[in-house]
Design a protein around this motif. Structure first.
Motif, PDB file in Angstrom:
ATOM      1  N   GLU A  44      13.028   2.931  29.284  1.00  0.00           N
ATOM      2  CA  GLU A  44      11.832   2.694  28.489  1.00  0.00           C
ATOM      3  C   GLU A  44      11.147   1.388  28.890  1.00  0.00           C
ATOM      4  N   ARG A  47       9.518   1.696  32.392  1.00  0.00           N
ATOM      5  CA  ARG A  47       8.225   2.381  32.285  1.00  0.00           C
ATOM      6  C   ARG A  47       7.151   1.444  31.721  1.00  0.00           C
ATOM      7  N   ALA A  48       7.550   0.558  30.806  1.00  0.00           N
ATOM      8  CA  ALA A  48       6.599  -0.394  30.231  1.00  0.00           C
ATOM      9  C   ALA A  48       6.019  -1.295  31.324  1.00  0.00           C
ATOM     10  N   TYR A  51       3.465   0.683  33.393  1.00  0.00           N
ATOM     11  CA  TYR A  51       2.189   0.761  32.678  1.00  0.00           C
ATOM     12  C   TYR A  51       1.458  -0.586  32.720  1.00  0.00           C
ATOM     13  N   SER A 108      -1.490  -5.109  29.147  1.00  0.00           N
ATOM     14  CA  SER A 108      -1.237  -3.737  28.708  1.00  0.00           C
ATOM     15  C   SER A 108      -0.480  -3.715  27.385  1.00  0.00           C
ATOM     16  N   SER A 110       1.679  -1.806  26.693  1.00  0.00           N
ATOM     17  CA  SER A 110       3.061  -1.395  26.971  1.00  0.00           C
ATOM     18  C   SER A 110       4.048  -2.532  26.751  1.00  0.00           C
ATOM     19  N   ASN A 113       6.820  -2.350  24.130  1.00  0.00           N
ATOM     20  CA  ASN A 113       8.129  -1.729  24.366  1.00  0.00           C
ATOM     21  C   ASN A 113       9.177  -2.736  24.826  1.00  0.00           C
TER      22      ASN A 113
END
Length: 444
Positions: A44, A47-48, A51, A108, A110, A113
Motif C-alpha cells: 500500500e 503504491r502511494a 501515485y 499527491s 497519496s 497512505n
C-alpha cells in the motif's frame, strides 16, 4: 445417523477455521497489516509513492529513478528507494527526504497512505499549488519542512492538528499570503518554527506564541509585526528560546513593544538575535535591554537608523559577533568603540559595519578588542588616520576599511599582523610597505 452428521460438522468447521486463518495471515503479510514485514516495503505504501511520483513533472528527466513499478527489473522494495526510510521491524515508512531534488509538481493526496510518517522534508524544490488541507491528517509528523518551494494561497488551518510536530519550516514560499492561522498555537511541542520571507502573510499579534513554551528557534523575517503590541513580553515568556530572527518586520511601527508593568518573566535565554532592517531609531534601546543578557553571542542591528549604541552593549560578556551594517545616521567610530569597551571588547571576534556612516579615525581604542578576527568598515565616512594599534591585534585575519577617506602613512607595523586579507583601497593613505613587511599577508 445424527452422530455421523455431527462428526462431519466438526470436521468441516475445523477445516474452515484453518483455511480462514491461513488466508488472513497471508493478507496481513502481503497487504501491510499488523504483522512484521522484516523491514520490507508494504504494498500500500509502495503504491502511494508511485501515485506521488505521478504528480511530478518528468518531461526532461526523472528526479526519482529508483521509484519503479513492480514490473521493472530493478528493486520494488520502496524502503530502498531514494529518500525513503522505513521501520526495520514493521516496514512502515517513517521518513521521506526529497530536499534539493529539483522536483517540480504538486503534493499527491497519496501521502495519506503513509500513516506512520514522522518526517517529511521536500524543501528546496519547485512544488506548487496550495499547501493541501490533508497535510493535517499526517498526525504522526514530528518534522515538516516545505521551505523554498512555490506554494501559494493561505496556510491551511488544519496544520494546527499536527500536535506532535517539533520542527516546522514554511519559509521562502513567497506566494503564500493571508493571516498566519491561529490554530498554529496548538503546536505546543514545537522547538523550531521558521516562517521566514513570507512577506505577504500577516499577524495581528504574537499572543499565540505563549502556547509554545518548548520553542528554541523562531524566524519570522519579512512578516509585518507592526500591530504586535507587547511582542517583547511574549518573547521573554519563551524561556527556552535561543535563536530569534525578526529581520524586516516593521518593528518601528509597533506602538507598545514592551510593557514594564506586565508579569515578571525570566531573563532572556536568547543566544542569537537579529533585528535588522526595521527602520528602528535609538528609542529601541529601552526594550532591547531585557532581550540582551550574558547569554547573547550574536547581535544584528543592521539596516536601522541608530544614533549610537548604549553602554550596556559593552557588558555582554559572551558576545562574539556584532553586525551594524547599513546604518544611516552618522556616528563617531571612537564613541561607538568606547561604548563596547567593557567585557564585550574581550570576547568580540567579528565586527561588521559596512556601508554605515562612521566618521573619524580608526582609533587607538581598537587595541582593547584583543579577540577581534574580522573588522569590516568599508564604505563609511572615516576621515582620519589608521592607528598603529590595529596591526598589533593578535587574532586579526580580515580587515576591510576600503572606500573611506582615511589618510596618513601606512605603518611598518602592518608586517606584525596575522591578517590574511587586508583591504585599504580607495583611501588617501600613503606609503607602500616593502615585501619584507607584508610577506605574511596573503591578500593586500
Amino acid at each position: 445417523m445424527n452422530l455421523v452428521l455431527f462428526i462431519l460438522f466438526v470436521v468441516g468447521l475445523s477445516w474452515l477455521k484453518t483455511t480462514t486463518s491461513t488466508s488472513f495471515n497471508h493478507q496481513l503479510v502481503e497487504g501491510g497489516g499488523g504483522e512484521a514485514s522484516n523491514g520490507k516495503c508494504l504494498d500500500e505504501e509502495r503504491r502511494a509513492f508511485l501515485y506521488f511520483k505521478a504528480y511530478i513533472n518528468q518531461i526532461h528527466n526523472d528526479p526519482l529513478p529508483t521509484w519503479t513499478t513492480i514490473e521493472e527489473k530493478t528493486t520494488n522494495d520502496c524502503c530502498k528507494w531514494q529518500g525513503v526510510t522505513c521501520n526495520e521491524q514493521t516496514g512502515h515508512v517513517t521518513s521521506l527526504d526529497l530536499n534539493f531534488m529539483v522536483i517540480k509538481g504538486k503534493i499527491s493526496p497519496s501521502l495519506l497512505n503513509l500513516s506512520y510518517l514522522e518526517r517529511l522534508d521536500i524543501s528546496h524544490n519547485s512544488f506548487h499549488g496550495p499547501i493541501p488541507m490533508f497535510i493535517g491528517s499526517l498526525t504522526k509528523l514530528r518534522y515538516l519542512d516545505l521551505s523554498n518551494n512555490s506554494f501559494y494561497g493561505t496556510i491551511p488551518r488544519s496544520i494546527g492538528t499536527l500536535s506532535e510536530l517539533r520542527h516546522l519550516d514554511l519559509s521562502k514560499n513567497f506566494l503564500l499570503n493571508g493571516t498566519i492561522p491561529l490554530e498554529i498555537r496548538n503546536l505546543t511541542n514545537l522547538k523550531v518554527l521558521s516562517l521566514r520571507s513570507l512577506n505577504n502573510c500577516t499577524v495581528e499579534n504574537l499572543d499565540w506564541l505563549y502556547h509554545m513554551s518548548q520553542l528554541e528557534e523562531l524566524e519570522m523575517d519579512g512578516i509585518s509585526l507592526g500591530k504586535a503590541d507587547n511582542w517583547v513580553n511574549v518573547i521573554l515568556s519563551l524561556q527556552k528560546l535561543s535563536f530569534l530572527s525578526l529581520d524586516e518586520c516593521d518593528l518601528s511601527m509597533v506602538m507598545y513593544p514592551y510593557s514594564n508593568s506586565s508579569a515578571n518573566y525570566s531573563s532572556s535565554s536568547i543566544v542569537s538575535l537579529g533585528l535588522g532592517n526595521n527602520n528602528l531609531n535609538s528609542s529601541m534601546f529601552h526594550w532591547l535591554f531585557p532581550l540582551t543578557t550574558n547569554r547573547l553571542e550574536i547581535l544584528d542591528l543592521s539596516g536601522n537608523k541608530l544614533h549610537g549604541i548604549p553602554k550596556y552593549l559593552g557588558n555582554l560578556c559572551s558576545l562574539t559577533a556584532f553586525y551594524f551594517e547599513n546604518n544611516i545616521v552618522p556616528i563617531k567610530l571612537s564613541d561607538f568603540l568606547n561604548n563596547l569597551s567593557g567585557c564585550t571588547s574581550i570576547t568580540l571576534q567579528e565586527l561588521s559595519a559596512l556601508r554605515s556612516q562612521f566618521t573619524g579615525s580608526l582609533p587607538d581604542d581598537i587595541q582593547k578588542f584583543s579577540s577581534l578576527g574580522l573588522l569590516v568598515l568599508n564604505d563609511n565616512k572615516l576621515n582620519g588616520t589608521i592607528s598603529d594599534k590595529v596591526w598589533l591585534l593578535p587574532n586579526l585575519e580580515i580587515l576591510d576599511v576600503s572606500s573611506n577617506s582615511l589618510s596618513g602613512t601606512i605603518s611598518e607595523y602592518i608586517g606584525k599582523t596575522k591578517g590574511l586579507t587586508i583591504n585599504l583601497s580607495n583611501n588617501k593613505v600613503e606609503g607602500v610597505p616593502s615585501n619584507a613587511h607584508v610577506s605574511n599577508i596573503s591578500n593586500i
